[in-house]
Design a protein around this motif. Structure first.
Motif, mmCIF file in Angstrom:
data_model
loop_
_atom_site.group_PDB
_atom_site.id
_atom_site.type_symbol
_atom_site.label_atom_id
_atom_site.label_comp_id
_atom_site.label_asym_id
_atom_site.label_seq_id
_atom_site.Cartn_x
_atom_site.Cartn_y
_atom_site.Cartn_z
ATOM 1 N N ILE A 49 -4.805 -0.722 -3.389
ATOM 2 C CA ILE A 49 -5.837 0.029 -3.723
ATOM 3 C C ILE A 49 -5.844 1.681 -3.765
ATOM 4 N N GLY A 50 -4.674 1.948 -2.683
ATOM 5 C CA GLY A 50 -4.576 3.304 -2.592
ATOM 6 C C GLY A 50 -3.715 3.907 -3.827
ATOM 7 N N LYS A 58 -7.092 9.706 4.855
ATOM 8 C CA LYS A 58 -7.350 8.739 3.784
ATOM 9 C C LYS A 58 -6.845 7.305 3.892
ATOM 10 N N LEU A 63 -14.020 -0.134 -7.116
ATOM 11 C CA LEU A 63 -13.133 -0.460 -6.325
ATOM 12 C C LEU A 63 -13.162 -2.099 -5.970
ATOM 13 N N LYS A 64 -14.260 -2.872 -6.293
ATOM 14 C CA LYS A 64 -14.389 -4.213 -6.190
ATOM 15 C C LYS A 64 -13.156 -4.868 -7.148
ATOM 16 N N LEU A 93 -3.221 -4.761 0.931
ATOM 17 C CA LEU A 93 -4.562 -4.477 0.066
ATOM 18 C C LEU A 93 -4.581 -2.653 0.267
ATOM 19 N N LYS A 94 -4.357 -2.179 1.389
ATOM 20 C CA LYS A 94 -4.852 -0.793 1.490
ATOM 21 C C LYS A 94 -3.756 -0.008 0.685
ATOM 22 N N ASN A 95 -2.481 -0.426 0.754
ATOM 23 C CA ASN A 95 -1.603 0.446 -0.059
ATOM 24 C C ASN A 95 -1.665 -0.030 -1.693
ATOM 25 N N THR A 146 -2.722 -4.398 5.094
ATOM 26 C CA THR A 146 -1.736 -3.313 4.691
ATOM 27 C C THR A 146 -1.432 -3.340 3.385
ATOM 28 N N GLU A 190 0.106 1.677 10.736
ATOM 29 C CA GLU A 190 -0.542 0.682 9.900
ATOM 30 C C GLU A 190 -1.335 -0.511 10.841
ATOM 31 N N ASP A 195 -5.912 3.660 -6.805
ATOM 32 C CA ASP A 195 -6.757 5.100 -6.680
ATOM 33 C C ASP A 195 -5.930 6.123 -7.200
ATOM 34 N N LEU A 200 -9.756 -4.614 -5.648
ATOM 35 C CA LEU A 200 -9.588 -5.197 -4.609
ATOM 36 C C LEU A 200 -9.470 -6.756 -4.996
ATOM 37 N N LEU A 207 -13.297 -7.614 2.857
ATOM 38 C CA LEU A 207 -13.768 -8.251 1.645
ATOM 39 C C LEU A 207 -15.233 -8.792 1.786
ATOM 40 N N THR A 253 -10.762 -2.454 2.818
ATOM 41 C CA THR A 253 -10.217 -3.759 2.514
ATOM 42 C C THR A 253 -10.902 -5.006 3.119
ATOM 43 N N LEU A 309 -8.835 3.841 3.472
ATOM 44 C CA LEU A 309 -8.454 2.941 2.578
ATOM 45 C C LEU A 309 -8.595 1.601 3.153
ATOM 46 N N MET A 310 -8.145 1.496 4.463
ATOM 47 C CA MET A 310 -8.012 0.276 5.350
ATOM 48 C C MET A 310 -9.441 -0.186 5.773
ATOM 49 N N VAL A 331 -6.387 -9.007 -4.023
ATOM 50 C CA VAL A 331 -6.229 -10.154 -3.287
ATOM 51 C C VAL A 331 -5.649 -11.223 -4.042
#
Lengths: 161, 376
Positions: A154-155, B106, A96-97, A150-152, A148, B75, A158, A100, B116, B114, B110-111, A104
Motif C-alpha cells: 500500500i506504500g 509514515k 485504501l480499502k 501489505l505495508k510495503n 510487512t 519492520e 500510495d 488493501l 483488515l 494493514t 502504513l503498518m 491481500v
C-alpha cells in the motif's frame, strides 16, 4: 453437539466462514460449496464435537477444504493471478480499502489465511495454529511477513496515486 | 609432584598457561638446564597460544538484540506494534524510532493500516439451507430397525386390506364363474358407460333390487373403495360389469346400489350410519352373520390380534372416525411389535406449523429429518 447448537453455529459463523473463504479464493460459487461442505462435515461429526469448540472445528474444516480446493484448482488460479497482475499494474486505485484488498489477494495462501483469521475472526496465534496446523511461532512469523508485505504494497501504491 | 622425564610435557603446558606455582616454575627451569635437549620442545608449546582476531565480527548483531529498534529490524517491531505483541518499553522504543525520521513515521502509519476489517455486508446467501431439524445418527442395529419397518408395513397392509366383517355378499359368492348368459339379466341389460343413474325406487327391477340390496354403500364409500379388480369374468361385449344405480330411499338416504364384485382381500368397509339400516334389511347369504364361517383372512387376523394384544377394533374405530393416518397405524404396529419382542420401541413425530410431519424417530437410534425450507 446438539442440533440446536449446530443451528446456532450456522447463525453465528456461516457468514464469517463464508467471508474467510471468499476472501481467500475470490469465487462466490466455490466459497458457497466449501461452506456447505464444511457444515456438512460438522453435521456428520457432531457427536464428536464439543459445542464450545464448534467454531474452531468449523474454521479448521473450512481451511482444509479450501486448501484442497486451491490445490485442485492451482493451475487455473495461477492463470487467473497472472491475468489479475497484468490488470492490476495499470489500475488506478480509488481508496485504501481497494488497494488493501488487492494486496491481500497477492499474499501467499498461508499468509493470507493466517492474517484473515487474525483480523476477521480475532483468533489468537494458538487458535490460528490449531486451524492451520502450524505452531504459534510459525503463525506469528507468517502474520508479521504478511503485514510487512501489505505495508510495503500500500506504500508503493500510495506513491503511485 | 616433581618434574621428571615422564611428566615434563604437563609442566611445559602448565607453564605456558600460567598454571604453575613459583616453586614449580623454578623446578621447571632447573630441569631445562639439566636437559638442554628438551628446550626446543619447551619453546614449541609457546606457539600453541592463539591470538584474538578482532577484525572478525558478526554481521547481523542488531537482529539478535532484544528491545532495541534498529533500521534492520524495525519492520518486525512495527508488525509486533500493530499486533499488540510489545511490552510498554518496546512500544515506547518503537514509537521513538518512528518519530526519529519522517519516512519511518509514515511506515508505521502504513503498518497500522494493514489491519483488515471484514465487510459485514457479505453474508452467506443460503444460511437456512444449512440448518437441520433433527439429528440423524446411523442405525447401530440396522437389521433391527429394518425388521421393525417391515413389521409396520406388514401390519399396516393387513389392517388396510382385511375383510371388515366377513360379510362377503352373497352376490359375490354366487357370482357366475363364466358366461354372460348366467349373469343377472337386470344387470346385463344396463347400458354402458353409465356410471350412476338416478332411478325412482319403484322403477328398480325386482331382480336388480334383490341383487343390489345385498349391499348398499354410499357414494363416498364407493370412492374410498380401493380397487375394483379381479372380476371372475369380463363381459364379452366389453361393458363393465360394475354398474351402479342410485336409489331414492324413503328415509332420504342416498344409497348406492352396487353389483361390483369385490376382492375380499382388497375390501375395506366404510359403511356410514345411515347405511346400516339398509344393510340390516338386506337379505344375507342365507345365514345370520354370527353363524357364517370366518374367512382365512379373518382367522389369521384373529390369531394375530390375540398374539399381539392390540385392540384392532379400536384401530378400526379410529380409522373410521378419522382419516387413515399412516403414523397412527405405524404407532400401533410398534405397539404390537413391543409386545412380541419385549422391547420398548417408540415412534416420535413432530409436526410443523402447517401440520406436516417434519421429522420422526423410531426408538433411540433411527431418526429421519429433512432440511428446513426457507419458509420454515
Amino acid at each position: 453437539m446438539t442440533t440446536a447448537q449446530y443451528n446456532q453455529c450456522v447463525d453465528d459463523h456461516a457468514d464469517g466462514v463464508y467471508r474467510f473463504i471468499l476472501k481467500n479464493i475470490r469465487d462466490e460459487d466455490k466459497a458457497r460449496d466449501i461452506v456447505q461442505d464444511c457444515f456438512e462435515k460438522m453435521w456428520v461429526k457432531r457427536a464428536e464435537i464439543n459445542g464450545e469448540k464448534a467454531r474452531s472445528y468449523l474454521f479448521t474444516a473450512a481451511y482444509h477444504t479450501m486448501i484442497d480446493a486451491i490445490r485442485k484448482d492451482r493451475h487455473q488460479t495461477e492463470l487467473d493471478e497472472a491475468a489479475f497482475n497484468r490488470h492490476a499494474d495499470s489500475r488506478q486505485y480509488s481508496d485504501l480499502k481497494e488497494v488493501l484488498n488487492q494486496a491481500v489477494a497477492r499474499l501467499p495462501d498461508i499468509q493470507r489465511s493466517v492474517v484473515l483469521l487474525r483480523d476477521y475472526e480475532g483468533y489468537s496465534y494458538q487458535e490460528i495454529g490449531e486451524v492451520t496446523g502450524l505452531n504459534e511461532s510459525q503463525v506469528k512469523v507468517y502474520i508479521y511477513r504478511a503485514r510487512t508485505f501489505l505495508k510495503n504494497y500500500i506504500g508503493k501504491m500510495d506513491a503511485v496515486i | 609432584m616433581k618434574i621428571n622425564k615422564d611428566n615434563y610435557e604437563i609442566f611445559f603446558l602448565d607453564y605456558h598457561e600460567g598454571n604453575l606455582l613459583p616453586e614449580q616454575e623454578k623446578d621447571l627451569l632447573s630441569f631445562l638446564e639439566a636437559h638442554p635437549g628438551l628446550r626446543e620442545e619447551f619453546e614449541a608449546f609457546r606457539m600453541v597460544t592463539l591470538e584474538k582476531d578482532e577484525a572478525i565480527q558478526y554481521p547481523a548483531k542488531e537482529q539478535l538484540r532484544k528491545g532495541v529498534v534498529t533500521s534492520s529490524n524495525y519492520e518486525t517491531f512495527y508488525a509486533a506494534y500493530v499486533e499488540g505483541d510489545l511490552d510498554e518499553e518496546e512500544r515506547t522504543a518503537t514509537e521513538a524510532f518512528a518519530q526519529g525520521d519522517p519516512q519511518r513515521g509514515k511506515e508505521l502509519n502504513l503498518m497500522k493500516k494493514t489491519l483488515l476489517r471484514p465487510d459485514l455486508s457479505v453474508k452467506f446467501p443460503a444460511k437456512d439451507s444449512l440448518k437441520r431439524q433433527k439429528v440423524v445418527p446411523l442405525a447401530r442395529r440396522f437389521y433391527y430397525y429394518a425388521a421393525t419397518a417391515a413389521a409396520i408395513t406388514l401390519l399396516a397392509g393387513l389392517l388396510l386390506t382385511r375383510d371388515a366383517g366377513n360379510d362377503i355378499p352373497a352376490y359375490v359368492q354366487d357370482f357366475p364363474a363364466s358366461g354372460e348368459a348366467e349373469f343377472p339379466k337386470a344387470v346385463a341389460d344396463m347400458t354402458s358407460p353409465v356410471q350412476e343413474e338416478v332411478l325412482p325406487a319403484e322403477k328398480i327391477p325386482a331382480q336388480l333390487e334383490t341383487t343390489t340390496r345385498q349391499e348398499i354403500v354410499s357414494p363416498l364409500a364407493r370412492e374410498q373403495r380401493p380397487l375394483q379388480a379381479h372380476y371372475p369374468q369380463p363381459l364379452s361385449s366389453g361393458r363393465m360389469m360394475t354398474r351402479t344405480a342410485r336409489l331414492e330411499s324413503p328415509t332420504n338416504a342416498i344409497a348406492m346400489a352396487s353389483v361390483e364384485p369385490r376382492n375380499q382381500f382388497a375390501y375395506w368397509s366404510y359403511r356410514q350410519p345411515h347405511e346400516e339400516a339398509v344393510y340390516a334389511e338386506t337379505p344375507a347369504s342365507g345365514l345370520p352373520e354370527e353363524e357364517r364361517p370366518p374367512s382365512l383372512v379373518q382367522l389369521a387376523f384373529n390369531r394375530l390380534q390375540r398374539s399381539v394384544g392390540v385392540d384392532f377394533e379400536r384401530v378400526e374405530g379410529q380409522l373410521r372416525e378419522t382419516r387413515i393416518d399412516f403414523w397412527e397405524v405405524a404407532g400401533l404396529g410398534l405397539e404390537g411389535l413391543n409386545t412380541l419382542t419385549g422391547n420398548h420401541v417408540t415412534l416420535e413425530k413432530e409436526r410443523g406449523e402447517d401440520g406436516r410431519i417434519v421429522q420422526f424417530a423410531i426408538g433411540e437410534g433411527f431418526e429421519i429429518s429433512r432440511p428446513k425450507t426457507p419458509a420454515e
